[in-house]
Scaffold this motif. Structure first.
Motif, PDB file in Angstrom:
ATOM      1  N   LEU A  42       0.836  -1.187   0.000  1.00 13.88           N
ATOM      2  CA  LEU A  42       0.000   0.000   0.000  1.00 13.88           C
ATOM      3  C   LEU A  42       0.881   1.251   0.000  1.00 13.88           C
ATOM      4  O   LEU A  42       1.405   1.635   1.030  1.00 13.88           O
ATOM      5  CB  LEU A  42      -0.915   0.027   1.233  1.00 13.88           C
ATOM      6  N   PRO A  43       1.073   1.865  -1.159  1.00 11.12           N
ATOM      7  CA  PRO A  43       1.942   3.046  -1.221  1.00 11.12           C
ATOM      8  C   PRO A  43       1.272   4.243  -0.550  1.00 11.12           C
ATOM      9  O   PRO A  43       0.061   4.406  -0.618  1.00 11.12           O
ATOM     10  CB  PRO A  43       2.108   3.306  -2.717  1.00 11.12           C
ATOM     11  N   GLU A  44       2.101   5.059   0.062  1.00 12.80           N
ATOM     12  CA  GLU A  44       1.591   6.187   0.837  1.00 12.80           C
ATOM     13  C   GLU A  44       0.790   7.164  -0.015  1.00 12.80           C
ATOM     14  O   GLU A  44      -0.290   7.609   0.373  1.00 12.80           O
ATOM     15  CB  GLU A  44       2.779   6.903   1.492  1.00 12.80           C
TER      16      GLU A  44
ATOM     17  N   LEU B 159      -2.661   5.968  -0.869  1.00 14.62           N
ATOM     18  CA  LEU B 159      -3.564   6.058   0.272  1.00 14.62           C
ATOM     19  C   LEU B 159      -4.044   7.491   0.480  1.00 14.62           C
ATOM     20  O   LEU B 159      -5.192   7.733   0.832  1.00 14.62           O
ATOM     21  CB  LEU B 159      -2.871   5.546   1.541  1.00 14.62           C
TER      22      LEU B 159
ATOM     23  N   LEU C 179       2.600  -2.199   4.324  1.00 16.21           N
ATOM     24  CA  LEU C 179       2.920  -0.809   3.987  1.00 16.21           C
ATOM     25  C   LEU C 179       4.322  -0.712   3.408  1.00 16.21           C
ATOM     26  O   LEU C 179       4.785   0.359   3.050  1.00 16.21           O
ATOM     27  CB  LEU C 179       2.799   0.075   5.225  1.00 16.21           C
TER      28      LEU C 179
END
Lengths: 160, 232
Positions: A38-40, A43, A69
């Motif tokens: 899950l790339p920042e 998100l 993450l």
């Protein structure tokens, strides 16, 4: 659970939002499927689109073990360390994989090829010790049979 | 209107009123830690437990989240409730002895010992700061992350949050952030200085004393008229 091929092209967040009717976990799963983590920035974009605080998404993403993450490897190995698998020697399998693929448990190898996780139960205790390689279950694994599995994995990767 | 029995008293309240609100309205003190009138009830600290039903079929529920229903029988200070509350406070003391709020609760409820392994946590996960940030400050900068024993309060990716306006609301409301009075027993897990009949605070601090409810001790000692609050 065909996760072998890394998805190509940019991720379409709007499509995922529409398809999942804004259900957060399903969308996060789509993102994870595409990027393998899950790339920042994704998100952040998601938070803006569904109108929820960033921390809300972070809370869900950190609650579930499924979500990562950090960047995961192209091949994901999971070794069951539940009671049934543990007593049948899953610890040895973890060590074996660690040595063979140069990857610590819970981490991804330096070349970004493999990540190794230990899970608490894969739900097939009669088949223990259980090793899951890219979504495929290998039951009654012994260090010998593990060797062939890993070799297959390595050679398959060379062919690509 | 809903009519129910509170400590043997038949009372009626408006529909949707929680047991805690009803009890406080009728002047019955139920201790709370994670409850704040301005925030949504959360039921995390469990201190507001009350016994509902008639034994042996009674059970403990958190009064801050339980709405009064018709014919409900509630006891706010039964033996079971008081014992459970004391146990809870003892566990809070074992977790976070540096908090004044918890120390005061211990003194108030006569918890004088801690039988658990002593920890020095900075957070008791009451969720007050999270609700404060989201509901009152409309920021949503902090929240829970992780789960189980690794659950904690944090920001997005543990970085400085862009939503945070440094209002300080989280610190203001945090019960663990209120440092306990630096009394002579500060190294002990339980302070209980307020339980003493001769509070040591008088000799140590000329201007400030404990902020707890009037503890008769100081009135007797100073020979003055009893005041509403013995401090300040």
């Amino acid at each position: 659970m065909a996760r072998k091929q890394p998805a190509k092209g940019p991720f379409n967040l709007d499509l995922s939002l529409e398809r999942n009717k804004g259900a957060l976990i399903a969308i996060l799963y789509d993102i994870q499927e595409h990027y393998r983590y899950l790339p920042e920035d994704v998100l952040k974009e998601l938070a803006q689109k569904i109108g929820k605080p960033l921390i809300e998404i972070y809370r869900v993403a950190t609650f579930y073990k499924l979500f990562s993450l950090k960047q995961r490897g192209r091949h994901q190995l999971k070794v069951c360390t539940g009671t049934a698998c543990h007593v049948r020697g899953s610890e040895r399998l973890v060590e074996e994989i660690s040595k063979s693929l140069c990857v610590c448990r819970g981490e991804t190898s330096a070349d970004g090829e493999y990540s190794l996780d230990t899970v608490n139960c894969l739900g097939a205790c009669a088949l223990g010790p259980l090793v899951e390689v890219d979504g495929e279950y290998h039951g009654n694994t012994t260090p010998q049979s593990l060797k062939t599995i890993l070799e297959k994995l390595k050679s398959g990767e060379n062919k690509e | 209107m809903v009519t129910f029995v509170l400590n043997g008293l038949e009372i009626s309240v408006e529909k949707g009123t929680t047991i805690l609100e009803a009890a406080r309205f009728y002047g019955i003190g139920i201790p709370t830690l994670c409850y704040n009138e301005a925030l949504s009830p959360y039921g995390a600290c469990r201190l507001c437990l009350v016994e509902i039903g008639v034994p042996p079929r009674s059970r403990l529920v958190t009064s801050c989240t339980y709405e009064a229903t018709e014919g409900l029988v509630v006891r706010t200070h039964s033996e079971r409730v008081v014992k459970t509350r004391q146990m809870l406070i003892e566990m809070y003391l074992a977790t976070c002895p540096s908090s004044k709020v918890i120390q005061d609760l211990a003194s108030k409820h006569h918890v004088t010992r801690v039988r658990f392994r002593q920890k020095q946590e900075e957070c008791i996960l009451c969720g007050l700061c999270v609700r404060m940030c989201e509901e009152q400050m409309q920021a949503g900068a902090i929240g829970y992350t992780g789960r189980g024993d690794s659950r904690r309060i944090s920001t997005f990716f543990d970085k400085k949050s862009e939503d945070c306006r440094f209002c300080g609301g989280c610190q203001y409301i945090c019960p663990a952030c209120q440092a306990r009075c630096q009394g002579p027993q500060e190294k002990e897990a339980v302070c209980n200085a307020c339980l003493n009949l001769a509070p040591p605070c008088l000799e140590h601090f000329d201007h400030v004393m404990c902020y707890m409810d009037p503890c008769v001790a100081c009135e007797e000692k100073s020979g003055r008229e009893p005041r509403k609050t013995c401090c300040k």
